[in-house]
Structure formats: structure tokens, C-alpha cells
Design a protein around this motif. Structure first.
Motif, PDB file in Angstrom:
ATOM      1  N   PHE A   1      48.940  29.541  45.881  1.00 32.80           N
ATOM      2  CA  PHE A   1      48.869  30.065  47.236  1.00 32.80           C
ATOM      3  C   PHE A   1      48.388  31.516  47.224  1.00 32.80           C
ATOM      4  O   PHE A   1      48.808  32.312  46.398  1.00 32.80           O
ATOM      5  CB  PHE A   1      50.237  29.978  47.930  1.00 32.80           C
ATOM      6  CG  PHE A   1      50.214  30.603  49.292  1.00 32.80           C
ATOM      7  CD1 PHE A   1      49.628  29.941  50.351  1.00 32.80           C
ATOM      8  CD2 PHE A   1      50.733  31.863  49.493  1.00 32.80           C
ATOM      9  CE1 PHE A   1      49.575  30.522  51.612  1.00 32.80           C
ATOM     10  CE2 PHE A   1      50.687  32.449  50.749  1.00 32.80           C
ATOM     11  CZ  PHE A   1      50.105  31.781  51.810  1.00 32.80           C
ATOM     12  N   GLY A   2      47.514  31.841  48.149  1.00 30.52           N
ATOM     13  CA  GLY A   2      47.054  33.218  48.317  1.00 30.52           C
ATOM     14  C   GLY A   2      45.804  33.569  47.540  1.00 30.52           C
ATOM     15  O   GLY A   2      45.228  34.633  47.744  1.00 30.52           O
ATOM     16  N   ALA A   3      45.373  32.702  46.641  1.00 30.74           N
ATOM     17  CA  ALA A   3      44.164  32.981  45.873  1.00 30.74           C
ATOM     18  C   ALA A   3      42.999  33.157  46.838  1.00 30.74           C
ATOM     19  O   ALA A   3      42.855  32.394  47.787  1.00 30.74           O
ATOM     20  CB  ALA A   3      43.882  31.854  44.890  1.00 30.74           C
ATOM     21  N   CYS A   4      42.184  34.152  46.611  1.00 35.41           N
ATOM     22  CA  CYS A   4      40.997  34.481  47.417  1.00 35.41           C
ATOM     23  C   CYS A   4      41.352  35.194  48.726  1.00 35.41           C
ATOM     24  O   CYS A   4      40.468  35.655  49.428  1.00 35.41           O
ATOM     25  CB  CYS A   4      40.144  33.264  47.748  1.00 35.41           C
ATOM     26  SG  CYS A   4      39.568  32.347  46.335  1.00 35.41           S
ATOM     27  N   ILE A   5      42.632  35.267  49.082  1.00 32.32           N
ATOM     28  CA  ILE A   5      43.008  35.928  50.330  1.00 32.32           C
ATOM     29  C   ILE A   5      43.922  37.119  50.042  1.00 32.32           C
ATOM     30  O   ILE A   5      43.604  38.243  50.374  1.00 32.32           O
ATOM     31  CB  ILE A   5      43.720  34.947  51.295  1.00 32.32           C
ATOM     32  CG1 ILE A   5      42.753  33.831  51.685  1.00 32.32           C
ATOM     33  CG2 ILE A   5      44.210  35.671  52.534  1.00 32.32           C
ATOM     34  CD1 ILE A   5      43.362  32.758  52.548  1.00 32.32           C
ATOM     35  N   HIS A   6      45.066  36.869  49.392  1.00 29.02           N
ATOM     36  CA  HIS A   6      46.043  37.934  49.156  1.00 29.02           C
ATOM     37  C   HIS A   6      45.927  38.540  47.761  1.00 29.02           C
ATOM     38  O   HIS A   6      46.452  39.614  47.522  1.00 29.02           O
ATOM     39  CB  HIS A   6      47.474  37.399  49.353  1.00 29.02           C
ATOM     40  CG  HIS A   6      47.697  36.858  50.723  1.00 29.02           C
ATOM     41  ND1 HIS A   6      47.651  37.635  51.844  1.00 29.02           N
ATOM     42  CD2 HIS A   6      47.945  35.600  51.153  1.00 29.02           C
ATOM     43  CE1 HIS A   6      47.870  36.893  52.908  1.00 29.02           C
ATOM     44  NE2 HIS A   6      48.051  35.648  52.517  1.00 29.02           N
ATOM     45  N   VAL A   7      45.290  37.833  46.881  1.00 24.95           N
ATOM     46  CA  VAL A   7      45.097  38.331  45.511  1.00 24.95           C
ATOM     47  C   VAL A   7      43.644  38.057  45.112  1.00 24.95           C
ATOM     48  O   VAL A   7      42.963  37.262  45.766  1.00 24.95           O
ATOM     49  CB  VAL A   7      46.060  37.657  44.504  1.00 24.95           C
ATOM     50  CG1 VAL A   7      47.508  37.999  44.811  1.00 24.95           C
ATOM     51  CG2 VAL A   7      45.877  36.164  44.482  1.00 24.95           C
ATOM     52  N   PRO A   8      43.159  38.689  44.061  1.00 23.43           N
ATOM     53  CA  PRO A   8      41.771  38.425  43.652  1.00 23.43           C
ATOM     54  C   PRO A   8      41.553  36.948  43.361  1.00 23.43           C
ATOM     55  O   PRO A   8      42.464  36.236  42.956  1.00 23.43           O
ATOM     56  CB  PRO A   8      41.619  39.243  42.370  1.00 23.43           C
ATOM     57  CG  PRO A   8      42.676  40.289  42.456  1.00 23.43           C
ATOM     58  CD  PRO A   8      43.813  39.661  43.205  1.00 23.43           C
ATOM     59  N   PRO A   9      40.324  36.481  43.573  1.00 24.93           N
ATOM     60  CA  PRO A   9      40.024  35.072  43.292  1.00 24.93           C
ATOM     61  C   PRO A   9      40.164  34.758  41.809  1.00 24.93           C
ATOM     62  O   PRO A   9      39.899  35.609  40.962  1.00 24.93           O
ATOM     63  CB  PRO A   9      38.561  34.914  43.708  1.00 24.93           C
ATOM     64  CG  PRO A   9      38.216  36.125  44.481  1.00 24.93           C
ATOM     65  CD  PRO A   9      39.177  37.193  44.089  1.00 24.93           C
ATOM     66  N   PRO A  10      40.558  33.532  41.493  1.00 23.84           N
ATOM     67  CA  PRO A  10      40.564  33.119  40.086  1.00 23.84           C
ATOM     68  C   PRO A  10      39.123  32.961  39.594  1.00 23.84           C
ATOM     69  O   PRO A  10      38.184  33.005  40.391  1.00 23.84           O
ATOM     70  CB  PRO A  10      41.293  31.780  40.102  1.00 23.84           C
ATOM     71  CG  PRO A  10      41.459  31.389  41.515  1.00 23.84           C
ATOM     72  CD  PRO A  10      41.076  32.526  42.391  1.00 23.84           C
ATOM     73  N   PRO A  11      38.941  32.752  38.293  1.00 28.49           N
ATOM     74  CA  PRO A  11      37.592  32.502  37.778  1.00 28.49           C
ATOM     75  C   PRO A  11      36.983  31.267  38.451  1.00 28.49           C
ATOM     76  O   PRO A  11      37.710  30.395  38.941  1.00 28.49           O
ATOM     77  CB  PRO A  11      37.815  32.241  36.286  1.00 28.49           C
ATOM     78  CG  PRO A  11      39.128  32.875  35.978  1.00 28.49           C
ATOM     79  CD  PRO A  11      39.942  32.757  37.232  1.00 28.49           C
ATOM     80  N   PRO A  12      35.652  31.158  38.485  1.00 34.28           N
ATOM     81  CA  PRO A  12      34.989  30.033  39.150  1.00 34.28           C
ATOM     82  C   PRO A  12      35.432  28.654  38.662  1.00 34.28           C
ATOM     83  O   PRO A  12      35.417  27.703  39.447  1.00 34.28           O
ATOM     84  CB  PRO A  12      33.506  30.260  38.849  1.00 34.28           C
ATOM     85  CG  PRO A  12      33.388  31.723  38.654  1.00 34.28           C
ATOM     86  CD  PRO A  12      34.674  32.137  37.988  1.00 34.28           C
ATOM     87  N   ASN A  13      35.833  28.531  37.398  1.00 27.97           N
ATOM     88  CA  ASN A  13      36.265  27.220  36.908  1.00 27.97           C
ATOM     89  C   ASN A  13      37.679  26.866  37.374  1.00 27.97           C
ATOM     90  O   ASN A  13      38.211  25.840  36.993  1.00 27.97           O
ATOM     91  CB  ASN A  13      36.133  27.102  35.391  1.00 27.97           C
ATOM     92  CG  ASN A  13      37.027  28.047  34.629  1.00 27.97           C
ATOM     93  OD1 ASN A  13      37.825  28.790  35.208  1.00 27.97           O
ATOM     94  ND2 ASN A  13      36.890  28.045  33.318  1.00 27.97           N
ATOM     95  N   GLN A  14      38.255  27.707  38.232  1.00 29.03           N
ATOM     96  CA  GLN A  14      39.568  27.443  38.805  1.00 29.03           C
ATOM     97  C   GLN A  14      39.514  27.407  40.331  1.00 29.03           C
ATOM     98  O   GLN A  14      40.526  27.596  41.010  1.00 29.03           O
ATOM     99  CB  GLN A  14      40.575  28.490  38.339  1.00 29.03           C
ATOM    100  CG  GLN A  14      40.880  28.408  36.851  1.00 29.03           C
ATOM    101  CD  GLN A  14      41.626  27.138  36.501  1.00 29.03           C
ATOM    102  OE1 GLN A  14      42.826  27.041  36.685  1.00 29.03           O
ATOM    103  NE2 GLN A  14      40.902  26.136  36.003  1.00 29.03           N
ATOM    104  N   ILE A  15      38.307  27.167  40.880  1.00 29.93           N
ATOM    105  CA  ILE A  15      38.119  27.036  42.323  1.00 29.93           C
ATOM    106  C   ILE A  15      37.166  25.865  42.565  1.00 29.93           C
ATOM    107  O   ILE A  15      36.148  25.746  41.893  1.00 29.93           O
ATOM    108  CB  ILE A  15      37.517  28.305  42.950  1.00 29.93           C
ATOM    109  CG1 ILE A  15      38.326  29.551  42.600  1.00 29.93           C
ATOM    110  CG2 ILE A  15      37.425  28.151  44.471  1.00 29.93           C
ATOM    111  CD1 ILE A  15      37.692  30.852  43.089  1.00 29.93           C
TER     112      ILE A  15
END
Length: 159
Positions: A95-109
Motif C-alpha cells: 500500500f502507498g507505493a507510487c503515492i506515499h513512498v517512492p515507486p518500487p523498481p519496474p519489475n515490481q509494478i
């Protein structure tokens, strides 16, 4: 008429025996032996732009997943839709990835599209998305992804 009936019975028989989607998890999107670097522990909300940079834009993907029917649990970051349904979103591992915290690496989106849209009751709740995953890059304002998926179903995540 008999031929059509036999054809329909055959098609139903084949679809009944079709393989169910392969259940995968986020670690399955990282090639075996690759050491994933994460910037989540170092992230802060002090306004420093460096904390919001997506890490490892060249993170490797698992090419053997391309074209497979899979189900993957995760959280939604809405991209397209309205107050009733969303038709395009990012599926992320926490929860919060790309909004409240930095995005994960591309292989995790995973960039997901679902024809006709789907209602999402709460962005706080985990879901499971089923569809055909592709190993391809998608770039948006929030992040770059290493995978895309044409979803055929979305359901609440169940343990």
C-alpha cells in the motif's frame, strides 16, 4: 445442427479442462539470482526530491512469464476511471507505493487494463488480479513498469 451441438460440447469440454491461471507472487517477478535493491528503507518525507526517484529503472524481468495467464495479489494505484469503476491502474506489492513512498523498481509494478472497468471499494484493501501478463515496459507520470497485464478479473485478496 448436430455438428454445431458437437462443436459446442467440445468447446465447453476444452474450456472446462483449461489450465487455471498460475498463481504468482512479487518475488516471482524478479529473476532467480538477482539481488533486488530497494530504496524504501531510506525513503523519507522531508521534501527531498531524491527520495521520490524510482530505483533500478533497468531492473531485470522474468521473460518466461510473457504471455502466461496468471493471478497476482497487490494494491491498486488508480490511473483511469471514475467514482464507480477503474479501467487502468498500477498493481503494486504494498500500500502507498507510487503515492506515499517512492515507486518500487519496474519489475515490481504491473500496468493493468481491464475492459469495461471494475469497482474497487477501498484502495487500502489488497486485491488479486487475473489476466495475461506481458513482459513489456510502460511509462507514466508516477512510474515505469516492467510488466503489463490485460486483466479478465479482479477479486478481494484472500489468504
Amino acid at each position: 445442427m448436430r455438428f454445431i451441438s458437437l462443436l459446442l460440447i467440445s468447446m465447453l469440454s476444452i474450456s472446462a479442462h483449461a489450465n487455471p491461471p498460475k498463481e504468482i507472487f512479487w518475488e516471482d517477478l524478479i529473476p532467480k539470482g538477482h539481488v533486488q535493491i530497494s530504496n524504501q528503507d531510506a525513503a523519507s518525507h522531508d521534501g527531498n526530491d531524491q527520495n521520490w526517484v524510482q530505483p533500478n529503472l533497468d531492473a531485470p524481468v522474468v521473460k518466461s512469464l510473457d504471455g502466461q495467464s496468471v493471478s497476482l495479489p497487490g494494491f491498486v494505484v488508480p490511473l483511469e476511471g471514475d467514482s464507480q469503476v477503474i479501467s487502468e491502474f498500477l498493481l503494486v506489492p504494498y500500500f502507498g507505493a507510487c503515492i506515499h513512498v517512492p515507486p518500487p523498481p519496474p519489475n515490481q509494478i504491473v500496468h493493468v487494463k481491464i475492459k469495461g472497468g471494475v469497482p474497487i471499494e477501498s484502495l487500502y484493501d489488497a486485491i488479486t488480479v487475473t489476466g495475461v501478463i506481458k513482459v513489456e515496459t510502460w511509462q507514466g507520470d508516477l512510474a515505469q513498469t516492467g510488466y503489463t497485464m490485460q486483466a479478465v478479473g479482479v477479486a478481494p485478496f484472500e489468504l
